[in-house]
Design an enzyme around this catalytic site. Structure first.
Site, mmCIF file in Angstrom:
data_model
loop_
_atom_site.group_PDB
_atom_site.id
_atom_site.type_symbol
_atom_site.label_atom_id
_atom_site.label_comp_id
_atom_site.label_asym_id
_atom_site.label_seq_id
_atom_site.Cartn_x
_atom_site.Cartn_y
_atom_site.Cartn_z
ATOM 1 N N ASN A 103 0.826 -1.204 0.000
ATOM 2 C CA ASN A 103 0.000 0.000 0.000
ATOM 3 C C ASN A 103 0.865 1.260 0.000
ATOM 4 O OD1 ASN A 103 -2.039 -1.846 0.107
ATOM 5 N ND2 ASN A 103 -2.476 -1.534 2.281
ATOM 6 N N ASP A 105 -0.571 4.231 0.914
ATOM 7 C CA ASP A 105 -1.425 5.193 1.629
ATOM 8 C C ASP A 105 -0.838 5.697 2.948
ATOM 9 O OD1 ASP A 105 -3.609 2.354 2.240
ATOM 10 O OD2 ASP A 105 -1.887 3.032 3.428
ATOM 11 N N HIS A 120 5.920 -0.505 -2.577
ATOM 12 C CA HIS A 120 5.456 0.268 -3.740
ATOM 13 C C HIS A 120 5.505 1.774 -3.475
ATOM 14 C CE1 HIS A 120 3.088 -3.575 -5.007
ATOM 15 N NE2 HIS A 120 4.358 -3.670 -5.305
ATOM 16 N N CYS A 152 8.615 21.452 -10.996
ATOM 17 C CA CYS A 152 9.407 21.767 -9.795
ATOM 18 C C CYS A 152 9.645 23.265 -9.716
ATOM 19 C CB CYS A 152 10.740 21.025 -9.870
ATOM 20 S SG CYS A 152 11.880 21.420 -8.546
ATOM 21 N N SER A 194 -4.636 -9.772 -3.211
ATOM 22 C CA SER A 194 -5.010 -10.788 -4.207
ATOM 23 C C SER A 194 -3.802 -11.638 -4.603
ATOM 24 C CB SER A 194 -5.566 -10.089 -5.453
ATOM 25 O OG SER A 194 -4.578 -9.222 -6.014
#
Ligand code: APR
Length: 245
Positions: A103, A105, A120, A152, A194
């Site tokens: 994740n 998050d 990730h 940037c 999964s």
């Protein structure tokens, strides 16, 4: 179900080195949709366009519109849920060695987890591809109304989320740490994944090959259910809430 919960309890109680491996399913109850299956994000957004590094390098506006319209608004208001806190509790009890997560998050860290291996990356950080300057995601989000794709401020370079897009190699250090954790654990607990994306999905196999017990808690069947010592097709929070720490 009680028989399965009792068996999982026994495996966790007998474990001296437990490692958790989490996927989008653990954050589903925080309001973040998973990727696959009914209502998954990839049924709405084609990952080959919106989450592919080659497309990003050609035209990153796909990704930044996806970020602006879908990812940021939902991730921004997401909070850790009971399953995240159950893992923090297991860590405090010195039962859990750490969390390997797919994740992006940041909810494990937000819940107070101290050892999190992010395979990730993390979407809360945005990096300049030219000068490597790091921006906070809200700063870039606020820029998108005026400038998309964002640039940037320091060097005018292109900005990219500190997440791994399809076609990109995983961060080597994170992968190395995850492989060591999988090899050295005696129990590998899969929560809400999964198990179809590699190389991440190789880690449960590595753990099993190194004599760890493999436990899979996932709503739907996975391709690795057949090598697991225990499989529970149920809600992660509900199952973890029944496990005595
Ligand atoms: N409790 C348990 N399992 C759940 C829950 C829940 N509350 N909600 C959903 N699930 C399960 C689904 O059954 C599904 O099999 O979580 C799984 C999530 O699978 P995916 O959506 O494929 O997510 P994940 O395995 O994390 O994907 C891996 O793929 O898209 C890329 O980079 C992205 O990290 C991601 C990687």
């Amino acid at each position: 179900m009680d028989k399965l919960i009792n068996k999982l309890q026994e495996i966790i109680s007998n474990s001296n080195q437990l490692v958790a491996f989490t996927g989008a399913g653990i954050s589903a109850e925080s309001g973040i949709s998973t990727f696959r299956g009914a209502g998954g994000l990839w049924s709405k957004y084609d990952p080959d366009i919106y989450a592919n590094v080659n497309i990003f390098m050609q035209d990153s506006s796909y990704y930044w519109n996806f970020f602006k319209d879908e990812r940021y608004p939902i991730l921004k208001k997401a909070k850790p849920n009971a399953a995240h806190y159950a893992l923090v509790e297991l860590e405090k009890q010195e039962k859990l060695y750490g969390v390997i997560t797919q994740n992006i998050d940041g909810l494990h860290q937000m819940a107070g987890q101290s050892y999190v291996i992010e395979l990730h990356g993390n979407t809360r950080k945005i990096r300049c591809l030219n000068c490597e300057k790091i921006y906070a995601w809200n700063e870039v989000y606020n820029q998108l109304e005026k400038e998309l794709p964002p640039r940037c401020h320091s060097c005018g370079g292109r900005l990219k989320p500190a997440t791994i897009l399809f076609g990109e190699p995983l961060p080597q250090r994170a992968l190395d740490e995850a492989v060591i954790a999988a090899k050295e654990c005696d129990t590998f607990l899969v929560l809400g994944s999964s198990l179809v994306v590699y190389p991440a999905a190789q880690l449960p196999v590595i753990a099993k090959e190194n004599n760890a017990k493999l436990a899979i808690i996932n709503m739907d069947p996975t391709p690795l259910d057949n090598i697991a010592d225990i499989v529970i097709h149920d809600n992660v929070s509900r199952v973890l809430s029944k496990i005595k720490k």
